[in-house]
Design an enzyme around this catalytic site. Structure first.
Site, PDB file in Angstrom:
ATOM      1  N   HIS A 171       7.860   2.504   6.248  1.00  0.00           N
ATOM      2  CA  HIS A 171       7.672   1.237   5.533  1.00  0.00           C
ATOM      3  C   HIS A 171       9.046   0.784   5.031  1.00  0.00           C
ATOM      4  O   HIS A 171       9.900   1.623   4.732  1.00  0.00           O
ATOM      5  CB  HIS A 171       6.735   1.522   4.356  1.00  0.00           C
ATOM      6  CG  HIS A 171       6.262   0.320   3.609  1.00  0.00           C
ATOM      7  ND1 HIS A 171       7.029  -0.333   2.673  1.00  0.00           N
ATOM      8  CD2 HIS A 171       5.073  -0.331   3.634  1.00  0.00           C
ATOM      9  CE1 HIS A 171       6.337  -1.345   2.167  1.00  0.00           C
ATOM     10  NE2 HIS A 171       5.148  -1.361   2.731  1.00  0.00           N
ATOM     11  N   ASP A 211       7.235   9.774   1.066  1.00  0.00           N
ATOM     12  CA  ASP A 211       6.592   8.525   0.689  1.00  0.00           C
ATOM     13  C   ASP A 211       5.086   8.783   0.815  1.00  0.00           C
ATOM     14  O   ASP A 211       4.545   8.812   1.926  1.00  0.00           O
ATOM     15  CB  ASP A 211       7.076   7.419   1.638  1.00  0.00           C
ATOM     16  CG  ASP A 211       6.250   6.145   1.505  1.00  0.00           C
ATOM     17  OD1 ASP A 211       5.207   6.162   0.821  1.00  0.00           O
ATOM     18  OD2 ASP A 211       6.644   5.137   2.110  1.00  0.00           O
ATOM     19  N   GLN A 213       0.407   6.314   1.380  1.00  0.00           N
ATOM     20  CA  GLN A 213      -0.858   6.422   2.125  1.00  0.00           C
ATOM     21  C   GLN A 213      -1.431   7.828   2.049  1.00  0.00           C
ATOM     22  O   GLN A 213      -2.651   8.001   2.049  1.00  0.00           O
ATOM     23  CB  GLN A 213      -0.640   6.042   3.604  1.00  0.00           C
ATOM     24  CG  GLN A 213      -0.135   4.637   3.819  1.00  0.00           C
ATOM     25  CD  GLN A 213      -1.140   3.573   3.407  1.00  0.00           C
ATOM     26  OE1 GLN A 213      -2.354   3.780   3.471  1.00  0.00           O
ATOM     27  NE2 GLN A 213      -0.649   2.431   2.985  1.00  0.00           N
ATOM     28  N   LYS A 245      -3.261   2.389  -4.262  1.00  0.00           N
ATOM     29  CA  LYS A 245      -3.727   2.864  -2.942  1.00  0.00           C
ATOM     30  C   LYS A 245      -4.789   3.946  -3.104  1.00  0.00           C
ATOM     31  O   LYS A 245      -5.363   4.414  -2.139  1.00  0.00           O
ATOM     32  CB  LYS A 245      -2.554   3.465  -2.151  1.00  0.00           C
ATOM     33  CG  LYS A 245      -1.337   2.579  -2.025  1.00  0.00           C
ATOM     34  CD  LYS A 245      -1.404   1.672  -0.840  1.00  0.00           C
ATOM     35  CE  LYS A 245      -0.053   1.011  -0.629  1.00  0.00           C
ATOM     36  NZ  LYS A 245      -0.123  -0.075   0.333  1.00  0.00           N
ATOM     37  N   CYS A 266       5.123  -4.272   7.195  1.00  0.00           N
ATOM     38  CA  CYS A 266       6.371  -3.824   6.548  1.00  0.00           C
ATOM     39  C   CYS A 266       6.986  -2.649   7.291  1.00  0.00           C
ATOM     40  O   CYS A 266       7.559  -1.734   6.661  1.00  0.00           O
ATOM     41  CB  CYS A 266       6.156  -3.465   5.076  1.00  0.00           C
ATOM     42  SG  CYS A 266       5.598  -4.844   4.090  1.00  0.00           S
TER      43      CYS A 266
END
Ligand code: PMP
Length: 412
Positions: free
Chosen positions: A129, A206, A209, A232, A370
């Site tokens: 992303h 990251d 998700q 999220k 993104c």
């Protein structure tokens, strides 16, 4: 049944917990398949926000009165809940941020800008992303360092052999997504972190998700930092967290200056507060942290395996149904994939598909998600993406299939 037995996972009951799902959009029952962009909120999260604002809204850590004590207890309790969910050795290692983006920027500013030297390298994968690319580019530019992309194979998995070839004594940091928002690929984080450790580099995950789909154990992953966003994982927007290793966080300079992050201030010199407050200048998102803890409490009622099995069944059903559509191809086909189905259909543009599905009450996302380097690397304009969550049903996938078939007869 013992008091601690998990709540039985029943999707129809779960749907009752999410008030937003029960509405019509454009004259059709809402089918919300844009969960990788943001998840919906269960009533208990909404209630936690309402309760805070209607019963004990107050600033934290500084008031000498009952409401402030109650707000502080809830706010710090929230930190303990979230830290425990990540298996953090201490809640002090959990720093509240606005979300994943701010958490990564914090590391880029407070670790990378301090440590990077000319010729150093930061490795990020091709599927990242933008918020796991651009902060590193900014830090690298300032130091004369380089951000290098780790290639993927055709399925959209990180090419570990290529990564092994790329790591060297120049590598200072490796940052990868736990789960790709654009493709669903689940990356082998523990192995990537081990490769970083081998060359003395820092590992950043990251988790925007990953946190939504998997139980995260930062110690088992072996990462140095894990960043994620509350929205999220059924929590509010505007709150997220950075988890980090104590030695690294302790050695980092503060991120922003202001109240809360100091120990004492004078014009002769200011000293800083300890962890986690050193990185939390200003009044924090108190309600957000409390709402996020409520979201973790909500999830913790269920066995995570039951949720994962449900999401795997959704993805499986989606792959089977979509295979019946002429000219449709799934983009990304990682062996280990979260419930994300990115696709293209010959002779159509993803944006048209998204718009026409919306007219039938179906919310998906279209575009580059993104992840422009991924899209240009694969020479595609973007994809249409259906992303699933625990409250989605097999029937909703059938509705998507029927609607898509209809849409494609109009478009082709
Ligand atoms: N990384 C990934 C993989 C994401 O999916 C997202 C959100 N789409 C982000 C980072 C950024 O998260 P936020 O906008 O909540 O900071």
């Amino acid at each position: 049944m013992s008091a601690d037995a998990p709540r039985l996972f029943d999707v129809e009951q779960v749907r009752q917990d999410f008030p937003i799902l029960h509405q019509e959009v454009n004259g059709h029952p809402l089918v919300y398949l844009d969960n990788a962009a943001t998840t919906q909120k269960p009533q208990c999260v909404i209630d936690a926000l309402v309760e805070y604002y209607s019963q004990y809204n107050s600033n934290v850590h500084r008031g000498a009165h009952a409401l402030s004590d109650r707000a502080t207890a809830a706010f710090e309790g929230a930190r303990r809940t979230v830290a425990k969910a990540l298996n953090s050795p201490s809640p002090k290692q959990l720093i509240w941020t606005r979300g994943t983006t701010e958490a990564i920027n914090l590391i880029a500013q407070c670790w990378a800008r301090v440590h990077l030297r000319e010729g150093d390298e930061i490795l990020v994968s091709m599927l990242e992303h933008h918020s796991n690319i651009v902060p590193w580019q900014l830090a690298a530019q300032a130091a004369g360092a380089k951000v290098k992309p780790i290639p993927l194979n055709e399925a959209g998995e990180i090419d570990l052999d290529a990564l092994r070839e790329m790591v060297s004594e120049k590598t200072r940091l490796i940052s990868v997504a736990h789960v790709s928002n654009a493709l669903g690929s689940v990356n082998p984080i523990d192995r990537i972190c081990a490769l970083a450790r081998d060359v003395g580099a820092i590992s950043v995950v990251d988790g925007a998700q990953g946190i939504a789909h998997y139980e995260v154990d930062v110690q088992a992953l072996g990462c140095d930092f894990y960043a994620f966003s509350g929205h999220k994982i059924f929590g509010p927007t505007g709150i997220g967290a950075l988890w980090g290793r104590t030695e690294l966080l302790d050695a980092m300079p503060p991120y922003q200056g202001g109240g809360e992050m100091i120990e004492s201030v004078s014009f002769d010199g200011t000293t800083f507060n300890g962890l986690p407050y050193k990185f939390e200048a200003g009044t924090p998102d108190i309600a957000g942290a409390i709402g996020l803890a409520a979201a973790f409490d909500y999830l913790n009622q269920f066995s995570r395996e039951a949720i994962q099995a449900h999401e795997a069944a959704l993805l499986d059903h989606c792959c089977t149904r979509m295979a019946g559509i002429d000219g449709l191809r799934r983009v990304g086909n990682a062996q280990h994939s979260a419930a994300v189905f990115s696709f293209l259909v010959d002779g159509t543009h993803p944006a048209d598909i998204g718009m026409l599905l919306d007219q039938q009450g179906i919310a998906i996302r279209t575009g580059h998600h993104c992840a422009q380097p991924l899209m240009s690397g694969w020479s595609i304009p973007g994809t249409a993406r259906a992303s699933f969550s625990l409250y989605n049903t097999l029937e909703e996938i059938d509705v998507l299939y029927e609607a898509l078939s209809k849409v494609l007869t109009l478009l082709r």
